[in-house]
Design an enzyme around this catalytic site. Structure first.
Site, PDB file in Angstrom:
ATOM      1  N   SER A   1     -12.490  -7.569  -4.386  1.00  9.69           N
ATOM      2  CA  SER A   1     -13.373  -8.030  -5.467  1.00  9.69           C
ATOM      3  C   SER A   1     -12.874  -7.515  -6.825  1.00  9.69           C
ATOM      4  O   SER A   1     -11.751  -7.819  -7.212  1.00  9.69           O
ATOM      5  CB  SER A   1     -14.803  -7.584  -5.152  1.00  9.69           C
ATOM      6  OG  SER A   1     -15.716  -8.276  -5.970  1.00  9.69           O
TER       7      SER A   1
ATOM      8  N   ASP B   1     -18.153 -16.962   0.724  1.00  9.89           N
ATOM      9  CA  ASP B   1     -18.358 -15.853  -0.213  1.00  9.89           C
ATOM     10  C   ASP B   1     -19.437 -16.250  -1.203  1.00  9.89           C
ATOM     11  O   ASP B   1     -19.329 -17.268  -1.889  1.00  9.89           O
ATOM     12  CB  ASP B   1     -17.039 -15.558  -0.942  1.00  9.89           C
ATOM     13  CG  ASP B   1     -17.082 -14.240  -1.693  1.00  9.89           C
ATOM     14  OD1 ASP B   1     -18.033 -14.037  -2.485  1.00  9.89           O
ATOM     15  OD2 ASP B   1     -16.178 -13.423  -1.491  1.00  9.89           O
TER      16      ASP B   1
ATOM     17  N   HIS C   1     -18.563 -11.994   1.360  1.00 11.41           N
ATOM     18  CA  HIS C   1     -17.940 -11.012   0.464  1.00 11.41           C
ATOM     19  C   HIS C   1     -17.984  -9.588   1.025  1.00 11.41           C
ATOM     20  O   HIS C   1     -17.511  -8.662   0.376  1.00 11.41           O
ATOM     21  CB  HIS C   1     -18.697 -11.053  -0.876  1.00 11.41           C
ATOM     22  CG  HIS C   1     -17.929 -10.521  -2.053  1.00 11.41           C
ATOM     23  ND1 HIS C   1     -16.822 -11.146  -2.564  1.00 11.41           N
ATOM     24  CD2 HIS C   1     -18.100  -9.409  -2.819  1.00 11.41           C
ATOM     25  CE1 HIS C   1     -16.354 -10.466  -3.596  1.00 11.41           C
ATOM     26  NE2 HIS C   1     -17.105  -9.390  -3.766  1.00 11.41           N
TER      27      HIS C   1
END
Lengths: 276, 276
Positions: free
Chosen positions: B146, B222, B254
């Site tokens: 991320s 995600d 995610h």
């Protein structure tokens, strides 16, 4: 049953669910990893019982178990370690009350109304998961860490015939002879120690043994070795000539870094018994 | 440098250490996994940069990386994501200030005095770990998740020649075109967008590319896809004919359940480049 979350994980699903437990008379939460094979039919199950202070979540995120379970096509169940909720009795100590159910059915106040973790695991949650998910009740194995290792060993030996194999990571091996056990058994079961014997892995081993393979791993640098007493269980198992692999792992402590290191071995061990 | 903890883990040591960072002008904490091979001499290093809200600890306990690193004889470094301490500026939002350093050197108030995460990673922590541990500075790779995927990609492209390979799990790919980026770059770097370009993976890819292999994994489910913008990076890399494996993984979100699922692939990918 309510779905809290479901995440794709190693080709399967890591779910978290809540449900009403009749035995504990409260809502309970558990984690369940279902491998991809469960889409085609019931899969074998490995129960993972957690230790003091844990919820369903610790092992689910820290034990690195799902990858190996996916490889073997085995589901993993991660129960909580005690009843939960504001109305539930608790104690200031980390090792009594919430997070410390010790996998027994309490008979004493104030614990008896909700602390029925033995029945929760072996009845309520068992009935639920085999009803709701593609799990094969004829192929079950059980493991756990610390207090959960105690739970795995005692449940496996008491519920004769149910589990193909049992293993434990740094289990509490002789709770009726340890400060991790005596206080809790007295609180939950009362001061009559004859009531404790049925929940002591070393005493159960001496009396009954386990009809299947046993694997125990404990670290030589475990900071709680004197509370775990692995030597008492090892002696009882040796006297019984129990089928067992008992390992003291050099340098390892009580943490999930230890558990995750040997998770592959434990899941392979159970897979061999489950698919035998 | 102070040792916070050291746990045996997959035959090596998972350590946590704190030290004074000159760039951030505060104490910083990081995790370091050293495989058994480090006892015999310097080993290759994989940097793992974490995402929003994380500390050094999240990936260390949830990414299931140590087992694969141990198998490859590779060390893992888990830095924190921002400066820490009561005297450090912060924001109420989870995505600005503490836990959200974005791997840039802030030039604007109130962030500039401590939010120097680019220099922290590439200078302070780099100097420290190669001085204190058996790590081979000539064999480094970098990954992240991320915001940390953004960090890994941008640092790898900016520090040309330092890293043999770069990978990322669900990276923020185009921060100067995303609400995960625009707010933070304006706060840390000011409103002149020309100052942002050097910290945008897609713009760096279009301009420079990366001299080595790139691996990117992102889940099709995600929940932050619109903020991550993997398609912008994919287009830039395709235009550049960058050596890259870009994968959209069906059904994954995610979470660290996603990261742990593909960790084996990423560590194998880096090992191939590190040992080439």
């Amino acid at each position: 049953m309510e779905t809290i979350s479901e995440n794709a994980c190693f080709g399967g699903i890591q779910g978290v669910y809540s449900h009403r437990s009749a035995s504990c008379d409260c809502d309970m939460t558990f984690g369940l990893f279902l491998p991809a094979e469960a889409q085609d039919g019931p899969v074998p199950v490995l129960w993972y019982l957690s230790g003091l202070t844990c919820t369903h979540e610790n092992a689910m995120v820290k034990a690195a178990a799902q990858g190996w379970a996916a490889e073997q096509g085995i589901a993993l169940i991660f129960p909580d370690t005690s009843p939960r909720g504001e109305a539930i009795a608790d104690d200031e100590a980390y090792d009594l009350g919430k997070g410390a159910g010790f996998y027994v059915n309490a008979t004493k106040a104030p614990w008896a109304p909700h602390f029925q973790m033995y029945d929760y695991i072996t009845k309520d949650l068992t009935e639920l998961v085999f009803e709701k998910f593609a799990l094969d009740a004829s192929r079950q194995a059980i493991t756990g860490h610390s207090m959960g290792g105690h739970g795995a060993l005692t449940i496996a030996m008491r519920e004769a015939g149910r589990f193909s194999s049992v293993s434990a990571f740094s289990p509490i091996c002789n709770p009726s002879g340890s400060d991790w056990g005596r206080k809790q058994f007295e609180a939950y079961l009362g001061s009559d120690e004859s009531k404790w014997a049925g929940h002591d892995a070393s005493l159960l081993m001496a009396e009954h043994g386990f009809d299947g393979p046993v694997l125990i791993d404990t670290g030589t640098k475990d900071q709680f070795l004197d509370l775990l007493k692995p030597e008492i269980l090892a002696q009882a198992a040796a006297a019984k000539r129990q089928e067992m692999t008992f390992r003291m792992q050099p340098g390892y402590d009580h943490s999930y870094f230890f558990v995750s290191t040997f998770m592959e071995d434990h899941i392979s061990f159970h897979a061999e018994a489950l698919y035998a």
